[in-house]
Design a protein around this motif. Structure first.
Motif, short mmCIF file in Angstrom:
data_model
loop_
_atom_site.label_atom_id
_atom_site.label_comp_id
_atom_site.label_asym_id
_atom_site.label_seq_id
_atom_site.Cartn_x
_atom_site.Cartn_y
_atom_site.Cartn_z
N MET A 48 -21.66 48.71 -3.18
CA MET A 48 -21.15 49.48 -1.94
C MET A 48 -19.89 49.35 -1.65
SD MET A 48 -24.61 48.60 0.05
CE MET A 48 -23.96 49.62 1.59
N SER A 49 -19.05 50.14 -0.82
CA SER A 49 -17.82 50.11 -0.52
C SER A 49 -17.50 49.04 0.60
CB SER A 49 -17.01 51.27 0.09
OG SER A 49 -17.37 52.49 -0.97
N SER A 50 -16.39 48.17 0.48
CA SER A 50 -16.05 47.42 1.50
C SER A 50 -15.92 48.31 3.08
CB SER A 50 -14.62 46.81 1.31
OG SER A 50 -14.02 46.44 2.46
N GLN A 51 -16.31 47.69 3.94
CA GLN A 51 -16.45 48.11 5.10
C GLN A 51 -15.20 48.18 6.13
OE1 GLN A 51 -19.79 47.31 7.88
NE2 GLN A 51 -21.20 46.53 6.07
N PHE A 52 -14.32 47.11 5.78
CA PHE A 52 -13.14 47.20 6.20
C PHE A 52 -11.93 47.84 5.39
CE2 PHE A 52 -13.31 43.62 9.84
CZ PHE A 52 -14.15 44.31 10.33
N GLY A 53 -12.51 48.42 4.11
CA GLY A 53 -11.40 48.86 3.23
C GLY A 53 -10.71 48.08 2.50
N GLY A 54 -10.89 46.92 2.26
CA GLY A 54 -10.21 45.83 1.66
C GLY A 54 -10.96 45.11 0.43
N TRP A 55 -10.71 43.88 0.69
CA TRP A 55 -11.74 43.05 -0.42
C TRP A 55 -12.98 42.77 0.16
CZ3 TRP A 55 -10.23 41.29 -5.09
CH2 TRP A 55 -8.99 41.73 -5.74
N GLN A 56 -13.97 42.65 -0.81
CA GLN A 56 -15.42 42.13 -0.72
C GLN A 56 -15.35 40.79 -1.42
OE1 GLN A 56 -18.96 44.72 -0.41
NE2 GLN A 56 -17.69 45.74 -1.88
N PRO A 105 -17.26 45.17 -12.64
CA PRO A 105 -16.97 44.81 -11.19
C PRO A 105 -16.64 45.97 -10.52
CG PRO A 105 -15.21 43.77 -12.56
CD PRO A 105 -16.30 44.26 -13.40
N SER A 106 -16.78 45.89 -9.23
CA SER A 106 -16.44 46.96 -8.27
C SER A 106 -14.79 46.55 -8.20
CB SER A 106 -17.09 47.09 -7.16
OG SER A 106 -18.49 47.57 -7.40
N ALA A 107 -14.05 47.83 -7.77
CA ALA A 107 -12.75 47.57 -7.09
C ALA A 107 -12.51 46.51 -6.17
CB ALA A 107 -12.10 48.87 -7.03
N GLN A 108 -11.56 45.78 -6.01
CA GLN A 108 -11.30 44.95 -4.88
C GLN A 108 -12.66 44.01 -4.46
OE1 GLN A 108 -9.15 47.15 -1.83
NE2 GLN A 108 -7.69 45.40 -2.27
N THR A 109 -13.35 43.48 -5.64
CA THR A 109 -14.40 42.69 -5.37
C THR A 109 -13.96 41.37 -6.02
OG1 THR A 109 -16.21 44.26 -5.28
CG2 THR A 109 -16.65 42.35 -6.07
N MET A 110 -14.26 40.07 -5.30
CA MET A 110 -14.04 38.75 -5.74
C MET A 110 -15.37 38.03 -5.56
SD MET A 110 -11.88 36.62 -6.78
CE MET A 110 -10.43 37.37 -6.73
N LEU A 111 -15.73 37.58 -6.93
CA LEU A 111 -16.71 36.55 -6.76
C LEU A 111 -16.26 35.00 -6.89
CD1 LEU A 111 -19.24 38.45 -9.34
CD2 LEU A 111 -19.76 37.38 -7.21
N LEU A 112 -16.65 34.24 -6.38
CA LEU A 112 -16.22 32.82 -6.19
C LEU A 112 -17.71 31.84 -6.60
CD1 LEU A 112 -14.04 32.51 -2.80
CD2 LEU A 112 -13.34 32.95 -5.21
#
Length: 311
Positions: A107-115, A140-147
């Motif tokens: 799903m898209s980021s709710q704040f329009g930035g990184w998830q 991966p989706s755009a602007q998605t960061m997995l740690l």
């Protein structure tokens, strides 16, 4: 934010990649417990979501920082041990949790930035969960960061490790670790650092919780059993009731010191009747037992077998 000295190089490299807009979509933060992996991940996550970061650090005042601090940021996802249907905490991360995470990240980021999604401990994923994560890592989706955080990264499948940018935290030089402990006001810094095997984070935590006294107790217990005093079952009960894994760590250290003393042709601190080869086998058995405590086997039986062999 305060930075641990041994984090500086990793932090600088990561921020340089951010400046070049070349951040990976998945980071594997690994290394021994006590070196601050989780603090590093938290700091990086906050800075990534912050609207006005400075040097990668969060400002602490913007809406994003306030929501992160309150634990209510909609683009922050934390995944760890879940609960079974009977309410008991699981000992592994299961496939349903990963599927739910993947659906959320699609799903898209709710704040329009990184998830930002954190899986901790990632090395607790069972095989099905690890396989389910592969698709998210590969697409991966755009602007998605997995740690992914792991104390034991070797437990992760190679397919997972190869798809993450690895940041490995190593023990700092002894002189640097000692200087940091002294600056932190840790009493008996040198003894604490030795007990923790050179790990300054563990040394500080253990010094505060009285682990140095526990270390001395373990050596006394082993020396008494070696001399035929006391019963293994009594020692097992005390060890099992109070940090058994840590006591096994100290037992392994004590036996290593015994071996060193033998190489200098002197009587070791434990006065064991075992020869050097026998001590080596028992040292290996201690480490296997410590690892086995993570599993389903009964801890009392594991410890009883180990200490009966020692006596």
């Amino acid at each position: 934010m305060n930075q641990l000295p041994w984090h500086a190089e990793h932090w600088a490299r990561l921020q340089a990649r951010r400046q070049r807009d070349a951040l990976p979509h998945a980071l594997l933060l690994c290394g021994a417990a006590g070196l601050g992996k989780r603090a590093f991940a938290e700091r990086f996550m906050q800075g990534l979501l912050c609207k006005a970061p400075a040097g990668g650090d969060p400002c602490g005042h913007c809406r994003s920082c306030l929501l992160v601090a309150a634990g209510t940021h909609p683009d922050v996802i934390s995944l760890s041990f879940g609960l079974r249907k009977d309410g008991v905490q699981r000992s592994e991360i299961v496939v349903d949790q990963i599927r739910e995470l993947s659906a959320r990240l699609a799903m898209s980021s709710q704040f329009g930035g990184w998830q930002v999604a954190t899986i901790d401990p990632a090395d607790a994923m069972n095989p099905a969960a690890a396989n389910a994560l592969l698709k998210t890592l590969e697409e991966p989706s755009a602007q998605t960061m997995l740690l992914l955080l792991a104390d034991a990264p070797w437990r992760l499948p190679q397919t997972i490790r190869s798809r993450c940018q690895r940041i490995e935290f190593h023990l700092p030089a002894a002189v640097d670790a000692l200087a940091w402990l002294q600056a932190e006001g840790v009493r008996d810094s040198a003894a604490a650092l030795t007990a923790a095997g050179g790990n300054p984070g563990l040394a500080r935590a253990w010094a505060l919780e009285g682990a140095l006294d526990r270390r001395l107790e373990v050596r006394k217990d082993l020396a008494a059993l070696a001399a035929g005093r006391g019963q293994p079952v009594d020692v097992v009960k005390r060890w099992l009731d109070n940090e058994p894994a840590q006591r096994l760590w100290f037992a392994a250290q004590a036996v290593a010191d015994e071996v060193k003393a033998r190489s200098g042709e002197s009587t070791g601190p434990l006065a064991s009747a075992m020869d050097v080869e026998g001590l080596g086998h028992w040292y290996s058995a201690v480490n296997r037992t410590r690892e086995s405590l993570r599993g389903p086997l009964r801890g009392d039986l594991l410890l009883l077998e180990l200490l009966a062999q020692w006596r």
